[in-house]
Design a protein around this motif. Structure first.
Motif, PDB file in Angstrom:
ATOM      1  N   THR A  85      44.403 -16.673  32.079  1.00 44.88           N
ATOM      2  CA  THR A  85      44.493 -15.232  31.704  1.00 44.88           C
ATOM      3  C   THR A  85      43.733 -14.633  30.723  1.00 44.88           C
ATOM      4  N   HIS A  86      44.295 -13.552  30.225  1.00 49.95           N
ATOM      5  CA  HIS A  86      43.600 -12.927  29.090  1.00 49.95           C
ATOM      6  C   HIS A  86      43.945 -13.623  27.791  1.00 49.95           C
ATOM      7  N   ARG A  87      45.206 -14.180  27.848  1.00 57.42           N
ATOM      8  CA  ARG A  87      45.785 -15.091  26.620  1.00 57.42           C
ATOM      9  C   ARG A  87      45.624 -16.577  26.927  1.00 57.42           C
ATOM     10  N   GLY A  88      44.128 -16.755  26.958  1.00 64.59           N
ATOM     11  CA  GLY A  88      43.980 -18.161  27.413  1.00 64.59           C
ATOM     12  C   GLY A  88      43.559 -19.226  26.513  1.00 64.59           C
ATOM     13  N   ASN A 142      40.579 -14.701  32.135  1.00 58.51           N
ATOM     14  CA  ASN A 142      40.609 -13.650  33.079  1.00 58.51           C
ATOM     15  C   ASN A 142      41.052 -12.578  32.348  1.00 58.51           C
ATOM     16  N   GLY A 143      40.379 -11.285  32.196  1.00 56.40           N
ATOM     17  CA  GLY A 143      40.846  -9.824  31.687  1.00 56.40           C
ATOM     18  C   GLY A 143      41.647  -9.281  32.649  1.00 56.40           C
ATOM     19  N   ILE A 144      41.595  -9.507  34.097  1.00 52.62           N
ATOM     20  CA  ILE A 144      42.132  -8.766  35.046  1.00 52.62           C
ATOM     21  C   ILE A 144      43.559  -9.423  35.247  1.00 52.62           C
ATOM     22  N   VAL A 145      44.526  -8.534  35.094  1.00 52.07           N
ATOM     23  CA  VAL A 145      45.966  -9.328  35.088  1.00 52.07           C
ATOM     24  C   VAL A 145      46.217  -9.766  36.693  1.00 52.07           C
ATOM     25  N   GLY A 146      46.485 -11.164  36.867  1.00 48.58           N
ATOM     26  CA  GLY A 146      46.932 -11.567  38.264  1.00 48.58           C
ATOM     27  C   GLY A 146      45.652 -12.127  38.784  1.00 48.58           C
ATOM     28  N   PHE A 156      49.863 -17.791  34.695  1.00 50.72           N
ATOM     29  CA  PHE A 156      50.013 -16.095  34.693  1.00 50.72           C
ATOM     30  C   PHE A 156      51.215 -15.959  34.112  1.00 50.72           C
ATOM     31  N   GLY A 157      51.205 -14.468  33.654  1.00 52.29           N
ATOM     32  CA  GLY A 157      52.290 -13.751  33.010  1.00 52.29           C
ATOM     33  C   GLY A 157      53.439 -13.199  33.500  1.00 52.29           C
ATOM     34  N   ASP A 158      54.602 -12.788  33.117  1.00 58.00           N
ATOM     35  CA  ASP A 158      55.777 -12.116  33.724  1.00 58.00           C
ATOM     36  C   ASP A 158      55.020 -10.886  34.331  1.00 58.00           C
ATOM     37  N   ALA A 159      54.340 -10.076  33.577  1.00 59.34           N
ATOM     38  CA  ALA A 159      54.123  -8.988  34.220  1.00 59.34           C
ATOM     39  C   ALA A 159      53.127  -9.114  35.326  1.00 59.34           C
ATOM     40  N   ALA A 160      52.119 -10.181  35.116  1.00 56.68           N
ATOM     41  CA  ALA A 160      51.191 -10.499  36.474  1.00 56.68           C
ATOM     42  C   ALA A 160      52.040 -10.710  37.560  1.00 56.68           C
ATOM     43  N   ALA A 161      53.281 -11.327  37.436  1.00 57.61           N
ATOM     44  CA  ALA A 161      54.015 -11.827  38.567  1.00 57.61           C
ATOM     45  C   ALA A 161      54.369 -10.272  39.512  1.00 57.61           C
ATOM     46  N   ASN A 162      54.012  -9.364  38.884  1.00 60.09           N
ATOM     47  CA  ASN A 162      54.436  -8.071  39.847  1.00 60.09           C
ATOM     48  C   ASN A 162      52.845  -7.508  40.425  1.00 60.09           C
ATOM     49  N   GLN A 163      52.081  -8.245  40.165  1.00 61.21           N
ATOM     50  CA  GLN A 163      50.809  -7.669  40.972  1.00 61.21           C
ATOM     51  C   GLN A 163      50.702  -8.218  42.444  1.00 61.21           C
ATOM     52  N   GLY A 164      50.075  -7.266  43.116  1.00 63.12           N
ATOM     53  CA  GLY A 164      50.188  -7.775  44.620  1.00 63.12           C
ATOM     54  C   GLY A 164      49.278  -9.012  44.765  1.00 63.12           C
ATOM     55  N   ASN A 180      56.601 -16.791  30.968  1.00 66.79           N
ATOM     56  CA  ASN A 180      57.384 -15.629  31.002  1.00 66.79           C
ATOM     57  C   ASN A 180      57.765 -15.418  29.362  1.00 66.79           C
ATOM     58  N   ASN A 181      57.031 -14.712  28.633  1.00 59.32           N
ATOM     59  CA  ASN A 181      56.856 -14.411  27.089  1.00 59.32           C
ATOM     60  C   ASN A 181      57.814 -13.107  26.693  1.00 59.32           C
ATOM     61  N   GLN A 182      58.285 -12.718  28.039  1.00 53.01           N
ATOM     62  CA  GLN A 182      59.372 -11.687  27.705  1.00 53.01           C
ATOM     63  C   GLN A 182      58.923 -10.325  27.689  1.00 53.01           C
ATOM     64  N   PHE A 183      57.429 -10.037  27.755  1.00 53.99           N
ATOM     65  CA  PHE A 183      56.963  -8.806  27.522  1.00 53.99           C
ATOM     66  C   PHE A 183      55.473  -8.904  28.545  1.00 53.99           C
ATOM     67  N   GLY A 184      55.362  -7.493  29.061  1.00 55.11           N
ATOM     68  CA  GLY A 184      53.991  -7.109  29.639  1.00 55.11           C
ATOM     69  C   GLY A 184      53.475  -6.121  28.660  1.00 55.11           C
ATOM     70  N   GLN A 185      52.694  -6.437  27.979  1.00 59.04           N
ATOM     71  CA  GLN A 185      52.088  -5.556  26.973  1.00 59.04           C
ATOM     72  C   GLN A 185      53.149  -5.087  25.997  1.00 59.04           C
ATOM     73  N   PHE A 186      53.777  -3.938  26.148  1.00 56.31           N
ATOM     74  CA  PHE A 186      54.831  -3.327  25.208  1.00 56.31           C
ATOM     75  C   PHE A 186      55.960  -2.930  25.706  1.00 56.31           C
ATOM     76  N   GLY A 205      51.713 -10.236  17.964  1.00 58.61           N
ATOM     77  CA  GLY A 205      51.503  -8.910  18.943  1.00 58.61           C
ATOM     78  C   GLY A 205      51.036  -9.263  20.364  1.00 58.61           C
ATOM     79  N   HIS A 206      51.015  -8.318  21.197  1.00 60.00           N
ATOM     80  CA  HIS A 206      50.178  -8.324  22.422  1.00 60.00           C
ATOM     81  C   HIS A 206      48.801  -8.586  22.260  1.00 60.00           C
ATOM     82  N   PHE A 207      48.249  -7.767  21.298  1.00 61.89           N
ATOM     83  CA  PHE A 207      46.873  -8.195  20.931  1.00 61.89           C
ATOM     84  C   PHE A 207      46.805  -8.062  19.420  1.00 61.89           C
TER      85      PHE A 207
HETATM   86  C1  LIG Z   1      44.879  -5.356  36.811  1.00 69.52           C
HETATM   87  C2  LIG Z   1      45.301  -5.169  35.321  1.00 69.52           C
HETATM   88  N1  LIG Z   1      46.175  -4.079  35.066  1.00 69.52           N
HETATM   89  C3  LIG Z   1      46.410  -3.972  33.803  1.00 69.52           C
HETATM   90  C4  LIG Z   1      45.871  -4.482  32.639  1.00 69.52           C
HETATM   91  C5  LIG Z   1      45.915  -4.142  31.301  1.00 69.52           C
HETATM   92  N2  LIG Z   1      46.969  -5.197  30.772  1.00 69.52           N
HETATM   93  C6  LIG Z   1      46.448  -6.197  29.999  1.00 69.52           C
HETATM   94  S1  LIG Z   1      47.412  -7.403  29.564  1.00 69.52           S
HETATM   95  C7  LIG Z   1      48.802  -6.490  30.247  1.00 69.52           C
HETATM   96  C8  LIG Z   1      50.060  -7.274  30.476  1.00 69.52           C
HETATM   97  C9  LIG Z   1      50.071  -8.442  31.043  1.00 69.52           C
HETATM   98  O1  LIG Z   1      51.496  -9.030  30.664  1.00 69.52           O
HETATM   99  P1  LIG Z   1      51.612 -10.498  31.102  1.00 69.52           P
HETATM  100  O2  LIG Z   1      51.194 -10.745  32.553  1.00 69.52           O
HETATM  101  O3  LIG Z   1      52.966 -10.810  31.141  1.00 69.52           O
HETATM  102  O4  LIG Z   1      51.078 -11.596  30.115  1.00 69.52           O
HETATM  103  P2  LIG Z   1      51.359 -11.730  28.587  1.00 69.52           P
HETATM  104  O5  LIG Z   1      50.174 -10.396  28.116  1.00 69.52           O
HETATM  105  O6  LIG Z   1      52.593 -11.477  28.527  1.00 69.52           O
HETATM  106  O7  LIG Z   1      50.902 -12.967  28.366  1.00 69.52           O
HETATM  107  C10 LIG Z   1      48.446  -5.425  31.091  1.00 69.52           C
HETATM  108  C11 LIG Z   1      49.110  -4.716  31.741  1.00 69.52           C
HETATM  109  C12 LIG Z   1      44.721  -5.240  33.090  1.00 69.52           C
HETATM  110  N3  LIG Z   1      44.151  -5.955  32.094  1.00 69.52           N
HETATM  111  N4  LIG Z   1      44.416  -5.600  34.531  1.00 69.52           N
END
Ligand SMILES: Cc1ncc(C[n+]2csc(CCOP(=O)(O)OP(=O)(O)O)c2C)c(N)n1
Length: 325
Positions: A67-70, A116-120, A146-154, A176-182, A245-247
């Motif tokens: 993920t972006h937090r890799g 990967n900078g693209i969530v999901g 993957f993250g908890d917010a990514a779980a909602n991606q198609g 599941n770190n409890q947050f999708g960004q903020f 923080g998220h970033f």
């Molecule tokens: C397709 C897509 N939508 C939105 C974003 C913006 N964005 C970057 S991180 C993030 C939240 C991701 O949350 P989660 O998947 O729970 O991972 P965490 O950051 O908590 O590790 C979002 C929405 C993105 N990078 N890619």
């Protein structure tokens, strides 16, 4: 191997990996604050038990997607910290020749298919790797972080559906770190436990304590063994927490310091250390030595990165497009 069979050496290995990730990230956070690193940095401090517990079950020829937090995923899978640090500094000796940064660290030689900078976006790659292993009749396993917010991606839904249908050797690990960004998970998800969705994809699903490296190791081990044996995918949800923080630079107005402090008491490094000391497997002095060893390794990586050349201007556009054939 289950947890009871882990030797002291194995436990020290897990502790060392978590310390290496922690020190890599704390150092990167400090350097980023001085303005010396380009791009965005997302740290996983507090979440180390997940990648370390997961990857301890994998072979070099197994795959992971990230993920972006890799950073933790990369280090746990065995990517060299010198090349990672150089990548963050934008240097030629980096994993992507300094052109990718934190969110584009790859090492195909050990099955690290990319941050990967693209969530999901790791999920479709993971099932591609899983399909490839199945097609080639190898017993390689792919882990999709993957993250908890990514779980909602198609993309996640489509990938888990196909993995369940075709019984692909993929283990889906939701951090599941409890947050999708903020935003808190319960405000953006129809279910609080992502693992509940497994049923809809015809695969087992389970929650594991993501602050306990041994629990992660054990539960993921079973999922990996099943995938290797051709029994198909599993969804594991590791409940964890990011201490930062998220970033880097996030003001964190969406949570209280008290909440963060509560989670810090569950620090996965201190937890394993405490357990080992209690059982007489480690002393405070040995732990300090391990910590110092990790610090030295990371400061050497910083020196390596600082001393490395930047890519030559004539190479800026190389590797941006790949030609096949
Ligand atoms: C397709 C897509 N939508 C939105 C974003 C913006 N964005 C970057 S991180 C993030 C939240 C991701 O949350 P989660 O998947 O729970 O991972 P965490 O950051 O908590 O590790 C979002 C929405 C993105 N990078 N890619």
């Amino acid at each position: 191997m289950n947890v009871q069979q882990l030797s002291t050496e194995n436990l020290i290995g897990l502790l060392n990996k978590m310390l290496l990730i922690r020190n890599f990230e704390l150092t990167v956070g400090d350097i980023f604050a001085t303005g010396r690193l380009p791009g965005f940095i997302h740290l996983s401090v507090g979440e180390e038990a997940v990648p370390v517990g997961v990857c301890a079950n994998l072979r070099d020829d197994d795959y992971i997607t990230s993920t972006h937090r890799g950073h933790g995923h990369c280090i746990a899978k065995g990517v060299e910290v010198n090349a990672m640090m150089a990548e963050l500094f934008g240097k030629e000796t980096g994993t992507s020749k300094g052109k990718g940064g934190s969110m584009h660290i790859f090492d195909f030689s050990i099955g690290m298919l990319g941050a990967n900078g693209i969530v999901g976006a790791g999920a479709p790659l993971a099932i591609g790797a899983g399909l490839s292993a199945k097609y080639r009749k190898t017993d390689q396993v792919t882990v999709c972080f993957f993250g908890d917010a990514a779980a909602n991606q198609g993309a996640l839904h489509e990938s888990m559906n196909i993995a369940g249908l075709w019984k692909l050797p993929v283990v889906f690990v939701c951090e599941n770190n409890q947050f999708g960004q903020f935003t808190r998970h319960e405000l953006d998800s129809s279910v609080t436990d992502v693992s509940m969705r497994a049923r809809g994809y015809n695969m087992p699903g389970e929650v594991v304590d993501g602050m306990d490296v041994l629990a992660v190791y054990e539960r993921v081990g079973e999922a990996v063994r099943n995938a290797r044996a051709g029994k198909g995918p599993t969804l594991i949800e590791a409940k964890t927490y990011r201490f930062r923080g998220h970033f880097e630079g996030d003001q964190q107005v969406y949570r209280t310091q008290t909440e963060v402090d509560e989670w810090r008491k569950k620090d996965p490094i201190l937890r394993l250390k405490g357990m080992m000391i209690e059982r007489g497997l480690l002393s405070e002095a040995e732990f300090t030595n391990m910590e110092n060893g990790a610090k030295t390794q990371i400061s050497n990586a910083v020196k390596f990165a600082e001393d490395s050349p930047a890519p030559a201007p004539s190479e800026y556009l190389e590797d941006v497009y790949v030609s096949y054939g």
